[in-house]
Design an enzyme around this catalytic site. Structure first.
Site, PDB file in Angstrom:
ATOM      1  CG  ASP A   1      -2.099   0.957   1.051  1.00  0.00           C
ATOM      2  OD1 ASP A   1      -2.432   1.294  -0.103  1.00  0.00           O
ATOM      3  OD2 ASP A   1      -2.682   1.368   2.066  1.00  0.00           O
TER       4      ASP A   1
ATOM      5  CE1 TYR B   1      -0.516   8.410   4.248  1.00  0.00           C
ATOM      6  CE2 TYR B   1       1.560   9.623   4.194  1.00  0.00           C
ATOM      7  CZ  TYR B   1       0.315   9.395   4.758  1.00  0.00           C
ATOM      8  OH  TYR B   1      -0.091  10.139   5.856  1.00  0.00           O
TER       9      TYR B   1
ATOM     10  CG  HIS C   1      -4.757  10.427   3.101  1.00  0.00           C
ATOM     11  ND1 HIS C   1      -5.799  10.287   3.991  1.00  0.00           N
ATOM     12  CD2 HIS C   1      -3.819   9.531   3.492  1.00  0.00           C
ATOM     13  CE1 HIS C   1      -5.507   9.336   4.873  1.00  0.00           C
ATOM     14  NE2 HIS C   1      -4.309   8.871   4.596  1.00  0.00           N
TER      15      HIS C   1
ATOM     16  NE  ARG D   1       4.639  15.583  10.543  1.00  0.00           N
ATOM     17  CZ  ARG D   1       4.117  14.365  10.347  1.00  0.00           C
ATOM     18  NH1 ARG D   1       4.120  13.489  11.318  1.00  0.00           N
ATOM     19  NH2 ARG D   1       3.608  14.041   9.176  1.00  0.00           N
TER      20      ARG D   1
ATOM     21  CD  GLU E   1      -6.238   4.651   4.849  1.00  0.00           C
ATOM     22  OE1 GLU E   1      -5.596   3.884   4.100  1.00  0.00           O
ATOM     23  OE2 GLU E   1      -5.712   5.342   5.748  1.00  0.00           O
TER      24      GLU E   1
ATOM     25  CD  GLU F   1      -5.482   2.908   0.021  1.00  0.00           C
ATOM     26  OE1 GLU F   1      -4.701   2.256  -0.703  1.00  0.00           O
ATOM     27  OE2 GLU F   1      -5.316   3.069   1.242  1.00  0.00           O
TER      28      GLU F   1
ATOM     29  CG  ASP G   1      -5.547   0.408   3.951  1.00  0.00           C
ATOM     30  OD1 ASP G   1      -5.565  -0.650   4.584  1.00  0.00           O
ATOM     31  OD2 ASP G   1      -4.658   1.278   4.089  1.00  0.00           O
TER      32      ASP G   1
ATOM     33  NE  ARG H   1      -7.729   6.204   9.971  1.00  0.00           N
ATOM     34  CZ  ARG H   1      -7.054   6.011   8.845  1.00  0.00           C
ATOM     35  NH1 ARG H   1      -5.801   5.551   8.871  1.00  0.00           N
ATOM     36  NH2 ARG H   1      -7.615   6.260   7.685  1.00  0.00           N
TER      37      ARG H   1
ATOM     38  CD  GLN I   1      -2.902   4.058  10.864  1.00  0.00           C
ATOM     39  OE1 GLN I   1      -4.130   4.062  10.790  1.00  0.00           O
ATOM     40  NE2 GLN I   1      -2.133   4.633   9.961  1.00  0.00           N
TER      41      GLN I   1
ATOM     42  CE1 TYR J   1       3.461   7.189  12.733  1.00  0.00           C
ATOM     43  CE2 TYR J   1       2.213   7.117  14.775  1.00  0.00           C
ATOM     44  CZ  TYR J   1       2.956   7.824  13.850  1.00  0.00           C
ATOM     45  OH  TYR J   1       3.208   9.149  14.052  1.00  0.00           O
TER      46      TYR J   1
ATOM     47  CE  LYS K   1      -3.329   1.978   7.429  1.00  0.00           C
ATOM     48  NZ  LYS K   1      -4.153   2.843   6.580  1.00  0.00           N
TER      49      LYS K   1
ATOM     50  CB  THR L   1      -7.486  -4.917   2.318  1.00  0.00           C
ATOM     51  OG1 THR L   1      -6.536  -4.643   3.347  1.00  0.00           O
ATOM     52  CG2 THR L   1      -7.373  -3.863   1.222  1.00  0.00           C
TER      53      THR L   1
ATOM     54  CB  THR M   1      -6.335   7.787   1.667  1.00  0.00           C
ATOM     55  OG1 THR M   1      -6.213   6.709   2.583  1.00  0.00           O
ATOM     56  CG2 THR M   1      -7.727   8.378   1.750  1.00  0.00           C
TER      57      THR M   1
ATOM     58  CD  GLU N   1      -7.893  12.530   4.631  1.00  0.00           C
ATOM     59  OE1 GLU N   1      -7.645  13.314   3.706  1.00  0.00           O
ATOM     60  OE2 GLU N   1      -8.084  11.318   4.448  1.00  0.00           O
TER      61      GLU N   1
HETATM   62 MN    MN Z   1      -4.021   2.918   2.884  1.00  0.00          MN
END
Ligand code: MN
Length: 416
Positions: free
Chosen positions: A118, A120, A125, A134, A188, A190, A222, A226, A229, A233, A242, A246, A349, A363
């Site tokens: 997968d 990114y 996204h 951040r 997600e 995708e 996907d 959260r 994750q 992560y 994840k 899927t 995503t 999001e």
């Molecule tokens: Mn994904």
């Protein structure tokens, strides 16, 4: 490359194909299905509301051999199917028993997926998610140099319509983690990319040849936990947040069917670094993108109980990919890693730049801070048991017949 198979005037003797949103005769995606009362999966092509069964039995009960065969045989099959299914074809009376009503058939994951990666590449996204963590520096400095990805789990990929259980896992708490059902289940939106002919280990695929290794496309959800994750992560990336499920749409939409909808990738913003030479190719910069409208819809138990339609939760487009599919393939193999027929890549995503294009709940609800309000009176921060997410895609261009991907649908069952 455009040819007679893209002729908008071409009609099928399968009446439901005329004006069909997903499967007019110009599309002809391949899939693996079982008709009512059938046993072994069969290969078929979607045409209108029907499935046209191929004469050839799928080797090993999968479409891997067809994926491996590459562009020549794929084009030949497209030409043959087009002939058989065009209005006036003698095949209509001779082969009509091979036509099955699609909603009576069961669709399968079309290939044995050896590896699933997968990416990114949805920059909006990556930016929106980065902002949650951040605010001043959402994109990490490597993002515009390297197509970021991680190795996913092939064993838990399921076909559209297969429900899955809410995962359980370690959830972060102020006093230390607890183990329990995920409380921040997300989706997600995708694009999935099916690998066709592979490459030998140690022999990278040059960017200008990457297209020959791509056999088709699908929609991919996907599913993401959260909370699991967020806790797990660092430092090695996604793992159990994840790998529990899927979902993919079961039809393989070919590069030939999508040829009219190729476009230049969106220009990189002013001041962005140029990609390194192994990720730069003039043809890819001219037509390596796809203009495919992508949508996600949510059907909750409350909406269903009141007879209300699904609520659209994302309205995006495949053009919002910072890297092209060819760049993804070239980069994936650039270290000598061998890709195999039936490998599956996810784009990551693909969110649009504005709020209505945010293609995950993370999001759209700002991490759950701003719930979504539904016509049923329900609200959603993340997915609840019984919720169903439906992904749809439409490729459109003036002068051509629009084609779609068919649905990628999945419903959340309560945790064990
Ligand atoms: Mn994904």
């Amino acid at each position: 490359m455009l040819d007679a198979t893209h002729d908008p005037a071409r009609r099928s003797w399968v009446e439901s194909a005329q004006g069909h949103a997903d499967f007019p005769i110009q599309n002809l995606p391949l899939g693996l299905f079982t008709p009512p009362g059938g046993h072994a999966p069969r290969a078929g092509v979607a045409i209108g509301n029907a499935i046209w069964e191929l004469e050839e039995a799928p080797a090993d009960g999968t479409l891997n051999a067809w994926l491996a065969a590459g562009e020549g045989p794929r084009r030949a099959l497209r030409a043959r199917l087009m002939e058989e299914l065009t209005a006036g074809s003698p095949a209509q009376s001779r082969l009509a028993p091979r036509l099955h009503q699609a909603d009576a058939c069961r669709m399968h994951v079309p290939a044995r997926i050896g590896d699933y990666t997968d990416f990114y590449v949805g920059i909006h996204h990556a930016t929106a998610v980065g902002k949650l963590f951040r605010p001043d520096n959402p994109l990490l400095p490597n993002y515009k140099h390297v197509p970021i990805g991680y190795h996913g789990r092939a064993s838990s990929i399921i076909a559209s319509g297969t429900p899955f259980r809410r995962p359980r896992g370690q959830l972060p708490r102020a006093g230390g983690p607890v183990f329990g059902p995920c409380e921040k289940l997300d989706y997600e939106l995708e694009l999935g990319i099916w690998i066709g002919p592979g490459n030998a280990q140690g022999a990278p695929i040059p960017l200008e040849e990457a297209g020959r290794h791509i056999a088709g496309f699908c929609l991919l959800n996907d599913w993401s936990a959260r909370d699991i994750q967020a806790w797990e992560y660092q430092p090695l990336g996604p793992f159990l947040g994840k790998s529990f499920a899927t979902s993919i749409s079961p039809w393989i939409v070919t590069p030939e069917a999508l040829a009219p909808f190729r476009t230049a990738p969106l220009p990189r913003p002013e001041g962005d670094p140029a990609p390194l030479p192994y990720l730069t190719d003039a043809t890819d910069q001219a037509q390596g993108g796809f203009d495919i409208a992508l949508e996600a819809w949510l059907l909750t138990p409350g909406l269903a109980a009141q007879g209300l339609p699904p609520h659209r939760i994302a309205d995006s487009n495949a053009r919002h990919m910072y890297w092209t599919v060819a760049q993804m393939v070239a980069h994936h193999s650039s270290n000598g890693c061998n890709l195999n027929p039936g490998d599956l890549l996810g784009s990551g995503t693909i969110s649009g730049p504005e709020r209505d294009g945010y293609a995950s709940l993370l999001e759209a609800t700002q991490g759950g801070a701003q719930p979504m309000h539904l016509a049923s009176g329900e609200e959603r921060r993340f997915l609840e048991d019984g919720d169903e997410v439906i992904l749809r895609a439409q490729a459109r261009r003036a002068g051509f017949v629009s084609i779609g991907f068919g649905e990628c649908r999945g419903r959340v069952l309560a945790a064990v």
